[in-house]
Design a protein around this motif. Structure first.
Motif, PDB file in Angstrom:
ATOM      1  N   UNK A   1      -5.875   5.747 -10.969  1.00 24.23           N
ATOM      2  CA  UNK A   1      -5.930   5.234  -9.629  1.00 24.23           C
ATOM      3  C   UNK A   1      -5.757   3.715  -9.702  1.00 24.23           C
ATOM      4  N   UNK A   2      -4.915   3.196  -8.821  1.00 20.30           N
ATOM      5  CA  UNK A   2      -4.663   1.766  -8.776  1.00 20.30           C
ATOM      6  C   UNK A   2      -5.188   1.180  -7.469  1.00 20.30           C
ATOM      7  N   UNK A   3      -5.636  -0.054  -7.526  1.00 26.18           N
ATOM      8  CA  UNK A   3      -6.013  -0.803  -6.334  1.00 26.18           C
ATOM      9  C   UNK A   3      -5.165  -2.057  -6.306  1.00 26.18           C
ATOM     10  N   UNK A   4      -4.225  -2.140  -5.371  1.00 24.69           N
ATOM     11  CA  UNK A   4      -3.298  -3.263  -5.334  1.00 24.69           C
ATOM     12  C   UNK A   4      -3.573  -4.168  -4.144  1.00 24.69           C
ATOM     13  N   UNK A   5      -3.466  -5.466  -4.367  1.00 26.12           N
ATOM     14  CA  UNK A   5      -3.590  -6.456  -3.305  1.00 26.12           C
ATOM     15  C   UNK A   5      -2.878  -7.707  -3.777  1.00 26.12           C
ATOM     16  N   UNK A   6      -2.271  -8.450  -2.839  1.00 20.40           N
ATOM     17  CA  UNK A   6      -1.626  -9.692  -3.239  1.00 20.40           C
ATOM     18  C   UNK A   6      -2.616 -10.852  -3.261  1.00 20.40           C
ATOM     19  N   UNK A   7      -3.823 -10.641  -2.726  1.00 16.25           N
ATOM     20  CA  UNK A   7      -4.867 -11.661  -2.746  1.00 16.25           C
ATOM     21  C   UNK A   7      -5.791 -11.338  -3.926  1.00 16.25           C
ATOM     22  N   UNK A   8      -5.576 -12.029  -5.020  1.00 12.41           N
ATOM     23  CA  UNK A   8      -6.307 -11.756  -6.254  1.00 12.41           C
ATOM     24  C   UNK A   8      -7.830 -11.861  -6.066  1.00 12.41           C
ATOM     25  N   UNK A   9      -8.358 -12.827  -5.298  1.00 12.62           N
ATOM     26  CA  UNK A   9      -9.807 -12.863  -5.091  1.00 12.62           C
ATOM     27  C   UNK A   9     -10.370 -11.579  -4.458  1.00 12.62           C
ATOM     28  N   UNK A  23      -7.429  -2.543 -10.848  1.00  7.99           N
ATOM     29  CA  UNK A  23      -6.854  -3.539  -9.947  1.00  7.99           C
ATOM     30  C   UNK A  23      -5.516  -4.076 -10.457  1.00  7.99           C
ATOM     31  N   UNK A  24      -4.605  -4.295  -9.522  1.00  6.38           N
ATOM     32  CA  UNK A  24      -3.296  -4.838  -9.883  1.00  6.38           C
ATOM     33  C   UNK A  24      -2.842  -5.783  -8.769  1.00  6.38           C
ATOM     34  N   UNK A  25      -2.404  -6.965  -9.140  1.00  8.06           N
ATOM     35  CA  UNK A  25      -1.891  -7.923  -8.169  1.00  8.06           C
ATOM     36  C   UNK A  25      -0.483  -7.539  -7.771  1.00  8.06           C
ATOM     37  N   UNK A  26      -0.286  -7.224  -6.487  1.00  7.92           N
ATOM     38  CA  UNK A  26       1.042  -6.817  -6.028  1.00  7.92           C
ATOM     39  C   UNK A  26       1.151  -7.011  -4.528  1.00  7.92           C
ATOM     40  N   UNK A  27       2.336  -7.376  -4.071  1.00  8.58           N
ATOM     41  CA  UNK A  27       2.630  -7.520  -2.648  1.00  8.58           C
ATOM     42  C   UNK A  27       3.232  -6.208  -2.162  1.00  8.58           C
ATOM     43  N   UNK A  28       2.761  -5.709  -1.027  1.00  7.78           N
ATOM     44  CA  UNK A  28       3.248  -4.433  -0.492  1.00  7.78           C
ATOM     45  C   UNK A  28       4.740  -4.458  -0.188  1.00  7.78           C
ATOM     46  N   UNK A  29       5.300  -5.643   0.027  1.00  8.90           N
ATOM     47  CA  UNK A  29       6.733  -5.737   0.309  1.00  8.90           C
ATOM     48  C   UNK A  29       7.587  -5.614  -0.943  1.00  8.90           C
ATOM     49  N   UNK A  30       6.978  -5.837  -2.097  1.00 11.21           N
ATOM     50  CA  UNK A  30       7.728  -5.772  -3.359  1.00 11.21           C
ATOM     51  C   UNK A  30       6.892  -5.073  -4.424  1.00 11.21           C
ATOM     52  N   UNK A  31       6.451  -3.871  -4.157  1.00  9.70           N
ATOM     53  CA  UNK A  31       5.612  -3.141  -5.107  1.00  9.70           C
ATOM     54  C   UNK A  31       6.366  -2.901  -6.410  1.00  9.70           C
TER      55      UNK A  31
END
Length: 106
Positions: A1-9, A23-31
């Motif tokens: 299971x991954x938890x993605x967000x572009x806001x690292x904090x 957790x993974x740093x990622x923008x939903x527009x460019x997954x």
């Protein structure tokens, strides 16, 4: 299971709340995931939609799904009417987190 967000904090703040989630740093527009990789996703949206970004993000997210995948969208816009806002904030701050924990645990 991954938890993605572009806001690292946000990822840092959520660490430990869902032990199975990575957790993974990622923008939903460019997954950064291959098409048809996932069986489903749950996303939370908040605030206004700047320039149709939600629509584009949902399109990219769904490209990552395989056949029969489920896509759940949680929409969070705070009501302006004070009594309704108070009920909403009670739900959002106390009830919804409990529901989220149950969903993640299953």
């Amino acid at each position: 299971m991954l938890g993605a967000d572009f806001v690292i904090p946000m990822l840092v703040r959520g660490k430990g709340k869902a032990p199975r989630a990575r957790p993974i740093g990622a923008d939903a527009l460019t997954l950064p995931f291959a098409d048809a990789r996932f069986d489903g996703a749950m996303v939370g949206l908040r605030g206004p939609e700047p320039g149709g970004s939600r629509t584009r993000a949902c399109g990219r997210r769904t490209a990552c799904f395989g056949p029969g995948a489920r896509f759940v969208v949680l929409e969070f816009t705070t009501p302006r009417f004070a009594p309704l806002r108070a009920l909403y904030l009670l739900y959002f701050r106390h009830i919804l987190p409990a529901i989220g924990r149950r969903v993640v645990e299953t």
